[in-house]
Design a protein around this motif. Sequence first.
Motif, PDB file in Angstrom:
ATOM      1  N   MET A   1      16.788   3.540 -12.779  1.00 42.06           N
ATOM      2  CA  MET A   1      15.391   3.067 -12.936  1.00 42.06           C
ATOM      3  C   MET A   1      15.224   1.561 -12.435  1.00 42.06           C
ATOM      4  SD  MET A   1      12.867   3.575 -14.843  1.00 42.06           S
ATOM      5  CE  MET A   1      11.569   3.224 -15.770  1.00 42.06           C
ATOM      6  N   THR A   2      16.428   0.936 -12.213  1.00 44.63           N
ATOM      7  CA  THR A   2      16.124  -0.347 -11.550  1.00 44.63           C
ATOM      8  C   THR A   2      15.680  -0.325 -10.136  1.00 44.63           C
ATOM      9  OG1 THR A   2      17.702  -1.381 -13.091  1.00 44.63           O
ATOM     10  CG2 THR A   2      17.243  -2.602 -11.074  1.00 44.63           C
ATOM     11  N   ASP A   3      16.287   0.716  -9.473  1.00 44.88           N
ATOM     12  CA  ASP A   3      16.185   1.204  -8.197  1.00 44.88           C
ATOM     13  C   ASP A   3      14.885   1.651  -7.848  1.00 44.88           C
ATOM     14  OD1 ASP A   3      17.069   1.614  -5.408  1.00 44.88           O
ATOM     15  OD2 ASP A   3      17.018   3.880  -5.697  1.00 44.88           O
ATOM     16  N   LEU A   4      14.141   2.436  -8.790  1.00 49.70           N
ATOM     17  CA  LEU A   4      12.771   2.714  -8.611  1.00 49.70           C
ATOM     18  C   LEU A   4      11.608   1.838  -8.756  1.00 49.70           C
ATOM     19  CD1 LEU A   4      10.586   5.154  -8.582  1.00 49.70           C
ATOM     20  CD2 LEU A   4      10.802   5.244 -11.003  1.00 49.70           C
ATOM     21  N   VAL A   5      12.261   0.904  -9.944  1.00 45.49           N
ATOM     22  CA  VAL A   5      11.190  -0.308  -9.841  1.00 45.49           C
ATOM     23  C   VAL A   5      11.329  -1.316  -8.600  1.00 45.49           C
ATOM     24  CG1 VAL A   5      10.941  -2.636 -11.453  1.00 45.49           C
ATOM     25  CG2 VAL A   5      11.600  -0.179 -12.567  1.00 45.49           C
ATOM     26  N   ALA A   6      12.414  -1.493  -8.090  1.00 50.74           N
ATOM     27  CA  ALA A   6      12.631  -2.190  -6.983  1.00 50.74           C
ATOM     28  C   ALA A   6      11.791  -1.659  -5.650  1.00 50.74           C
ATOM     29  CB  ALA A   6      13.949  -2.295  -6.677  1.00 50.74           C
ATOM     30  N   LYS A   7      11.865  -0.210  -5.605  1.00 48.47           N
ATOM     31  CA  LYS A   7      11.084   0.507  -4.550  1.00 48.47           C
ATOM     32  C   LYS A   7       9.571   0.373  -4.738  1.00 48.47           C
ATOM     33  CE  LYS A   7      14.801   3.777  -3.403  1.00 48.47           C
ATOM     34  NZ  LYS A   7      15.152   5.178  -3.410  1.00 48.47           N
ATOM     35  N   LEU A   8       9.188   0.421  -6.134  1.00 44.74           N
ATOM     36  CA  LEU A   8       7.711   0.360  -6.396  1.00 44.74           C
ATOM     37  C   LEU A   8       7.386  -1.212  -6.168  1.00 44.74           C
ATOM     38  CD1 LEU A   8       7.495   2.304  -9.656  1.00 44.74           C
ATOM     39  CD2 LEU A   8       6.427   2.491  -7.275  1.00 44.74           C
ATOM     40  N   ALA A   9       8.202  -2.207  -6.351  1.00 43.38           N
ATOM     41  CA  ALA A   9       7.582  -3.569  -6.184  1.00 43.38           C
ATOM     42  C   ALA A   9       7.677  -4.053  -4.872  1.00 43.38           C
ATOM     43  CB  ALA A   9       8.953  -4.484  -6.865  1.00 43.38           C
ATOM     44  N   VAL A  10       8.714  -3.479  -3.947  1.00 40.39           N
ATOM     45  CA  VAL A  10       8.700  -3.659  -2.433  1.00 40.39           C
ATOM     46  C   VAL A  10       7.147  -3.012  -1.822  1.00 40.39           C
ATOM     47  CG1 VAL A  10       9.882  -3.150  -0.215  1.00 40.39           C
ATOM     48  CG2 VAL A  10      11.182  -3.827  -2.230  1.00 40.39           C
ATOM     49  N   THR A  11       6.808  -1.812  -2.167  1.00 40.08           N
ATOM     50  CA  THR A  11       5.844  -1.039  -1.852  1.00 40.08           C
ATOM     51  C   THR A  11       4.640  -1.811  -2.324  1.00 40.08           C
ATOM     52  OG1 THR A  11       7.092   1.001  -1.870  1.00 40.08           O
ATOM     53  CG2 THR A  11       4.592   1.185  -1.748  1.00 40.08           C
ATOM     54  N   PHE A  12       4.487  -2.290  -3.339  1.00 41.72           N
ATOM     55  CA  PHE A  12       3.455  -3.107  -3.837  1.00 41.72           C
ATOM     56  C   PHE A  12       3.154  -4.483  -3.161  1.00 41.72           C
ATOM     57  CE2 PHE A  12       1.804  -6.676  -6.511  1.00 41.72           C
ATOM     58  CZ  PHE A  12       0.794  -5.942  -7.209  1.00 41.72           C
ATOM     59  N   VAL A  13       4.300  -5.209  -2.794  1.00 37.98           N
ATOM     60  CA  VAL A  13       4.244  -6.368  -2.002  1.00 37.98           C
ATOM     61  C   VAL A  13       3.631  -6.169  -0.688  1.00 37.98           C
ATOM     62  CG1 VAL A  13       5.578  -8.267  -1.365  1.00 37.98           C
ATOM     63  CG2 VAL A  13       5.652  -7.619  -3.664  1.00 37.98           C
ATOM     64  N   VAL A  14       4.212  -5.188  -0.022  1.00 37.48           N
ATOM     65  CA  VAL A  14       4.024  -4.927   1.145  1.00 37.48           C
ATOM     66  C   VAL A  14       2.761  -4.418   1.370  1.00 37.48           C
ATOM     67  CG1 VAL A  14       4.432  -3.232   3.050  1.00 37.48           C
ATOM     68  CG2 VAL A  14       6.437  -4.490   1.993  1.00 37.48           C
ATOM     69  N   ALA A  15       2.217  -3.599   0.559  1.00 33.49           N
ATOM     70  CA  ALA A  15       0.628  -3.086   0.411  1.00 33.49           C
ATOM     71  C   ALA A  15      -0.210  -4.105   0.215  1.00 33.49           C
ATOM     72  CB  ALA A  15       0.625  -1.924  -0.533  1.00 33.49           C
ATOM     73  N   ALA A  16       0.351  -5.270  -0.618  1.00 27.57           N
ATOM     74  CA  ALA A  16      -0.677  -6.205  -0.765  1.00 27.57           C
ATOM     75  C   ALA A  16      -0.873  -7.291   0.367  1.00 27.57           C
ATOM     76  CB  ALA A  16       0.047  -7.270  -1.942  1.00 27.57           C
ATOM     77  N   ALA A  17       0.121  -7.257   1.110  1.00 28.96           N
ATOM     78  CA  ALA A  17      -0.026  -7.904   2.481  1.00 28.96           C
ATOM     79  C   ALA A  17      -0.808  -7.318   3.484  1.00 28.96           C
ATOM     80  CB  ALA A  17       1.620  -8.266   3.063  1.00 28.96           C
ATOM     81  N   GLU A  18      -0.321  -5.913   3.680  1.00 28.84           N
ATOM     82  CA  GLU A  18      -1.126  -4.996   4.448  1.00 28.84           C
ATOM     83  C   GLU A  18      -1.063  -3.665   4.262  1.00 28.84           C
ATOM     84  OE1 GLU A  18      -3.110  -3.596   7.290  1.00 28.84           O
ATOM     85  OE2 GLU A  18      -2.780  -5.828   7.717  1.00 28.84           O
ATOM     86  N   LEU A  19      -1.994  -2.948   3.748  1.00 28.20           N
ATOM     87  CA  LEU A  19      -2.227  -1.662   3.338  1.00 28.20           C
ATOM     88  C   LEU A  19      -1.448  -0.539   4.231  1.00 28.20           C
ATOM     89  CD1 LEU A  19      -3.225   0.333   1.010  1.00 28.20           C
ATOM     90  CD2 LEU A  19      -5.309   0.457   2.271  1.00 28.20           C
ATOM     91  N   TRP A  20      -1.839  -0.952   5.534  1.00 26.08           N
ATOM     92  CA  TRP A  20      -1.255  -0.016   6.624  1.00 26.08           C
ATOM     93  C   TRP A  20       0.308   0.146   6.572  1.00 26.08           C
ATOM     94  CZ3 TRP A  20      -3.349   3.759   9.501  1.00 26.08           C
ATOM     95  CH2 TRP A  20      -4.642   3.486   9.789  1.00 26.08           C
TER      96      TRP A  20
END
Length: 143
Positions: A1-20
């Motif tokens: 579960m922690t791994d999933l949350v970390a992956k979601l958080a990284v994806t969230f932050v990267v998309a916040a900076a640049e959707l592409w």
Amino acid sequence: MTDLVAKLAVTFVVAAAELWAGVPTGIALGLPPVLVAIACAAGATTAAGLIVVVGQPARTWIVARLHPSGRGGRLERIWVSYGVPGLGLTAPLLVGAPIGAAIGIALGAPPRRLFAWIAVGIVVWVIALTGAAALGLSVLTDR
């Protein structure tokens, strides 16, 4: 579960900076396409919302830095032709949601209307990009 949350958080932050960059990041991390789309939409929308809230300081910065000669660029032409809906639908693709929001504020767009249209644009492009990435990945892995 922690791994999933970390992956979601990284994806969230990267998309916040640049959707592409958010979509391929989520796919590369092994997230299901639906979760990639949700994380990317949430990240880009959050970043655009923060810019809309900041408002006047962003307007001052954009006007001073991006329009020193008074000549507008591609997004300003879209603004003149299509208004807030055109800017909101194209900005996430052309320059990213946060910069698009700042440009919209600089051009005098009503903040709530601008945010709503940028959110719609984010959802449209996230679905298109995630679908294309998932389809491309499935074509490559089915060989």
